[in-house]
Design a protein around this motif. Structure first.
Motif, PDB file in Angstrom:
ATOM      1  N   TRP A  26      75.532  96.352  14.530  1.00 33.73           N
ATOM      2  CA  TRP A  26      74.980  97.033  15.600  1.00 33.73           C
ATOM      3  C   TRP A  26      73.356  97.409  15.784  1.00 33.73           C
ATOM      4  N   ARG A  27      73.018  97.400  14.458  1.00 31.41           N
ATOM      5  CA  ARG A  27      71.548  97.682  14.495  1.00 31.41           C
ATOM      6  C   ARG A  27      70.794  96.253  15.285  1.00 31.41           C
ATOM      7  N   ASP A  28      71.090  95.040  14.627  1.00 33.30           N
ATOM      8  CA  ASP A  28      70.852  93.805  15.228  1.00 33.30           C
ATOM      9  C   ASP A  28      71.190  93.717  16.774  1.00 33.30           C
ATOM     10  N   LEU A  29      72.180  94.041  17.224  1.00 30.63           N
ATOM     11  CA  LEU A  29      72.644  94.110  18.822  1.00 30.63           C
ATOM     12  C   LEU A  29      71.758  94.858  19.459  1.00 30.63           C
ATOM     13  N   ALA A  30      71.224  96.106  18.861  1.00 25.35           N
ATOM     14  CA  ALA A  30      70.493  97.103  19.696  1.00 25.35           C
ATOM     15  C   ALA A  30      69.029  96.348  19.856  1.00 25.35           C
ATOM     16  N   TYR A  31      68.786  95.952  18.702  1.00 26.62           N
ATOM     17  CA  TYR A  31      67.299  95.272  19.052  1.00 26.62           C
ATOM     18  C   TYR A  31      67.365  94.393  19.952  1.00 26.62           C
ATOM     19  N   LEU A  32      68.266  93.418  19.865  1.00 23.12           N
ATOM     20  CA  LEU A  32      68.377  92.033  20.853  1.00 23.12           C
ATOM     21  C   LEU A  32      68.605  92.652  22.171  1.00 23.12           C
ATOM     22  N   MET A  33      69.087  93.715  22.284  1.00 22.97           N
ATOM     23  CA  MET A  33      69.280  94.217  23.693  1.00 22.97           C
ATOM     24  C   MET A  33      68.148  94.783  24.171  1.00 22.97           C
ATOM     25  N   LEU A  34      67.478  95.409  23.359  1.00 23.96           N
ATOM     26  CA  LEU A  34      66.219  96.164  23.727  1.00 23.96           C
ATOM     27  C   LEU A  34      64.999  95.252  24.128  1.00 23.96           C
ATOM     28  N   VAL A  35      64.994  94.065  23.206  1.00 28.46           N
ATOM     29  CA  VAL A  35      63.844  93.452  23.335  1.00 28.46           C
ATOM     30  C   VAL A  35      63.916  92.500  24.552  1.00 28.46           C
ATOM     31  N   PHE A  36      64.970  92.625  25.504  1.00 26.05           N
ATOM     32  CA  PHE A  36      64.909  91.828  26.657  1.00 26.05           C
ATOM     33  C   PHE A  36      64.042  92.407  27.767  1.00 26.05           C
ATOM     34  N   PRO A  37      64.392  93.710  28.004  1.00 25.72           N
ATOM     35  CA  PRO A  37      63.239  94.297  29.037  1.00 25.72           C
ATOM     36  C   PRO A  37      62.097  94.310  28.537  1.00 25.72           C
ATOM     37  N   ILE A  38      61.883  94.689  27.100  1.00 25.04           N
ATOM     38  CA  ILE A  38      60.406  94.712  26.774  1.00 25.04           C
ATOM     39  C   ILE A  38      59.941  93.378  26.721  1.00 25.04           C
ATOM     40  N   GLY A  39      60.488  92.146  26.434  1.00 27.06           N
ATOM     41  CA  GLY A  39      60.257  91.032  26.361  1.00 27.06           C
ATOM     42  C   GLY A  39      59.551  90.455  27.616  1.00 27.06           C
ATOM     43  N   GLN A  79      56.907  97.881  14.701  1.00 23.02           N
ATOM     44  CA  GLN A  79      57.532  99.092  14.107  1.00 23.02           C
ATOM     45  C   GLN A  79      59.080  99.145  14.363  1.00 23.02           C
ATOM     46  N   LEU A  80      59.151  98.690  15.702  1.00 21.88           N
ATOM     47  CA  LEU A  80      60.563  98.722  16.297  1.00 21.88           C
ATOM     48  C   LEU A  80      61.406  97.816  15.520  1.00 21.88           C
ATOM     49  N   ALA A  81      60.623  96.745  15.042  1.00 18.59           N
ATOM     50  CA  ALA A  81      61.561  95.587  14.244  1.00 18.59           C
ATOM     51  C   ALA A  81      61.937  96.027  12.899  1.00 18.59           C
ATOM     52  N   VAL A  82      60.956  96.741  12.189  1.00 20.78           N
ATOM     53  CA  VAL A  82      61.058  97.018  11.171  1.00 20.78           C
ATOM     54  C   VAL A  82      62.300  98.234  10.935  1.00 20.78           C
ATOM     55  N   THR A  83      62.271  99.189  12.125  1.00 19.63           N
ATOM     56  CA  THR A  83      63.211 100.178  12.041  1.00 19.63           C
ATOM     57  C   THR A  83      64.641  99.669  12.372  1.00 19.63           C
ATOM     58  N   LEU A  84      64.865  98.844  13.275  1.00 21.82           N
ATOM     59  CA  LEU A  84      66.106  98.338  13.468  1.00 21.82           C
ATOM     60  C   LEU A  84      66.826  97.251  12.706  1.00 21.82           C
ATOM     61  N   LEU A  85      65.725  96.167  12.497  1.00 17.69           N
ATOM     62  CA  LEU A  85      66.207  95.019  11.644  1.00 17.69           C
ATOM     63  C   LEU A  85      66.179  95.304  10.109  1.00 17.69           C
ATOM     64  N   GLY A  86      65.493  96.290  10.095  1.00 17.05           N
ATOM     65  CA  GLY A  86      65.220  96.572   8.468  1.00 17.05           C
ATOM     66  C   GLY A  86      66.415  97.373   7.807  1.00 17.05           C
ATOM     67  N   PRO A  87      66.641  97.311   6.683  1.00 15.42           N
ATOM     68  CA  PRO A  87      67.898  98.000   6.047  1.00 15.42           C
ATOM     69  C   PRO A  87      67.731  99.539   6.530  1.00 15.42           C
ATOM     70  N   PRO A  88      68.817 100.408   6.705  1.00 15.52           N
ATOM     71  CA  PRO A  88      68.854 101.715   6.765  1.00 15.52           C
ATOM     72  C   PRO A  88      68.351 102.489   5.702  1.00 15.52           C
ATOM     73  N   LYS A  89      67.977 103.905   5.970  1.00 20.12           N
ATOM     74  CA  LYS A  89      67.328 104.654   5.059  1.00 20.12           C
ATOM     75  C   LYS A  89      68.257 104.650   3.814  1.00 20.12           C
ATOM     76  N   ALA A  90      69.428 104.919   4.061  1.00 16.12           N
ATOM     77  CA  ALA A  90      70.374 105.176   2.930  1.00 16.12           C
ATOM     78  C   ALA A  90      70.547 103.880   1.982  1.00 16.12           C
ATOM     79  N   GLN A 132      69.296  84.837  24.634  1.00 19.54           N
ATOM     80  CA  GLN A 132      69.900  85.931  23.699  1.00 19.54           C
ATOM     81  C   GLN A 132      70.784  86.664  24.627  1.00 19.54           C
ATOM     82  N   PHE A 133      69.911  87.258  25.580  1.00 19.37           N
ATOM     83  CA  PHE A 133      70.688  88.137  26.435  1.00 19.37           C
ATOM     84  C   PHE A 133      71.634  87.634  27.216  1.00 19.37           C
ATOM     85  N   VAL A 134      71.585  86.465  27.889  1.00 18.01           N
ATOM     86  CA  VAL A 134      72.748  85.796  28.591  1.00 18.01           C
ATOM     87  C   VAL A 134      73.801  85.627  27.824  1.00 18.01           C
ATOM     88  N   LEU A 135      73.616  84.794  26.446  1.00 19.45           N
ATOM     89  CA  LEU A 135      74.758  84.599  25.637  1.00 19.45           C
ATOM     90  C   LEU A 135      75.605  85.792  25.251  1.00 19.45           C
TER      91      LEU A 135
END
Length: 383
Positions: A111-124, A154-165, A35-38
């Protein structure tokens, strides 16, 4: 099973088991690298070449990859960590290819999906290392890994779940639909009470009045009335009066049973089970006592379910379990009958779903052919 955002806010899971978390940490790492490379290569090449137009289709493909990887992450999280992340609701736009691409590029979900995908590379990378260590060291597997899995959820629910609004909007729509169903259910209940009064107790009382009128006429017309005939008329009036009282008592019990108000769900459901023609096991643990509306709804859900079981299920045993789960009460009625039940329009079980909807509750039915049938209701204790 996938869920959409209209189902309400995502539910934060309990801590996953150690082995499920280790599987997630180790098996996810190759996917994280891909994911990160592509995405990084696609984004950099697309931005660098956008001035000569080649970058626009490259960025469009990269956005499609973000969507695909985001949806894959949601499925992977459900299968491994058991986190309930609703499916993404992406922006849609009418018009040509450029307008649709612009809508996707400016969609907050992208953008929320992209933020999660970028964050989980170093976390991974950290999770992969800890996952390998946990395979060898039991203390790490038992005490450290489940907590890290819970934090990742919790991170996945926050970023991949629907926004609060969007969650608030979906909840408002759901409550509006629940209110409409509640009004319909209340109107149907009013008509039922009216019909039962008209066809039952009212007819009995009319019969009592007519019989007493005949007795009164006989006393007034005869100087020496026939005692046996009078006794027969009075006995008939007395019998009809007792039947009317019994029907009124049943009607009042159908509106709100006295035992439920006085002694709570355990006693009320035990009384229901005792009247069932098949053996019913009852288990109730709802302390602290839920609100009256929740108790009433649970009572009628169990009553209707047991009635359906006795009439249609061809079962020889049933069980009722009611327990408290945080701010909700869970009602589960199971029988070993032939199965095939469902929430059919205008059916008894659909009526239970409408009743539960009045307090923002839900009813589900699992009834494969051959059984068993499980009717499960989740009733919130707060609104």
């Amino acid at each position: 099973m996938p869920k959409d955002a209209s189902a309400g806010p995502p539910r934060f899971p309990e801590r996953p088991t150690a082995w499920r978390t280790i599987l997630f940490m180790v098996a996810s790492f190759p996917l994280r690298i891909l994911q990160f490379v592509l995405l990084v290569c696609g984004g950099l090449i697309g931005v660098a070449t956008v001035v000569i137009w080649i970058g626009i289709p490259i960025l469009a493909v990269t956005i499609r990859l973000v969507h695909a990887f985001g949806d894959l992450e949601r499925i992977w999280l459900r299968k491994t960590l058991g986190v309930d992340v609703p499916d993404a609701e992406r922006a849609r736009s009418e018009g040509g290819w450029g307008r649709r691409w612009l809508a996707q590029a400016t969609d907050p979900t992208t953008w929320r999906d992209l933020a999660y995908l970028m964050l989980v590379f170093p976390i991974g990378m950290l999770e992969f290392a800890l996952g390998l260590v946990a395979i060898l060291l039991v203390p790490v597997a038992v005490w450290v890994v489940p907590s890290l899995g819970w934090l990742h959820a919790q991170l996945a629910v926050t970023l991949l779940g629907p926004p609060k609004a969007r969650r608030a909007e979906a909840r408002a729509q759901r409550l509006q639909a629940s209110r409409a169903r509640g009004v319909d259910a209340a109107e149907a209940e009013r008509r039922r009470i009216e019909r039962d009064l008209h066809d039952g107790a009212q007819q009995r009382l009319v019969s009592v009045a007519m019989t007493l009128g005949r007795a009164k006429a006989k006393v007034g017309a005869d100087a020496q009335p026939d005692t046996d005939a009078l006794r027969a008329l009075i006995d008939e009036a007395h019998s009809d009066a007792k039947l009317a009282v019994s029907e009124l008592r049943d009607l009042a019990r159908g509106i709100y049973p006295a035992v439920l108000a006085d002694r709570g769900l355990d006693a009320a459901l035990s009384a229901q089970a005792a009247k069932s023609p098949i053996p019913v096991d009852v288990s109730v643990d709802v302390e602290p006592r839920p609100p009256a509306a929740v108790e009433t709804t649970a009572y009628f859900i169990v009553g209707e379910s047991l009635t359906n079981t006795a009439k249609h299920a061809e079962a020889d045993r049933a069980s009722v379990k009611v327990w408290r789960d945080g701010d909700t009460v869970v009602v589960e009625v199971t029988d070993n009958g032939k199965g095939g039940a469902g929430l059919r329009p205008n059916g008894g079980l659909a009526g239970l779903a409408d009743r539960a909807a009045t307090i923002d509750g839900t009813v589900t039915v699992v009834s494969p052919p051959g059984g068993p049938t499980v009717v499960r209701a989740i009733l919130p204790c707060t609104w």
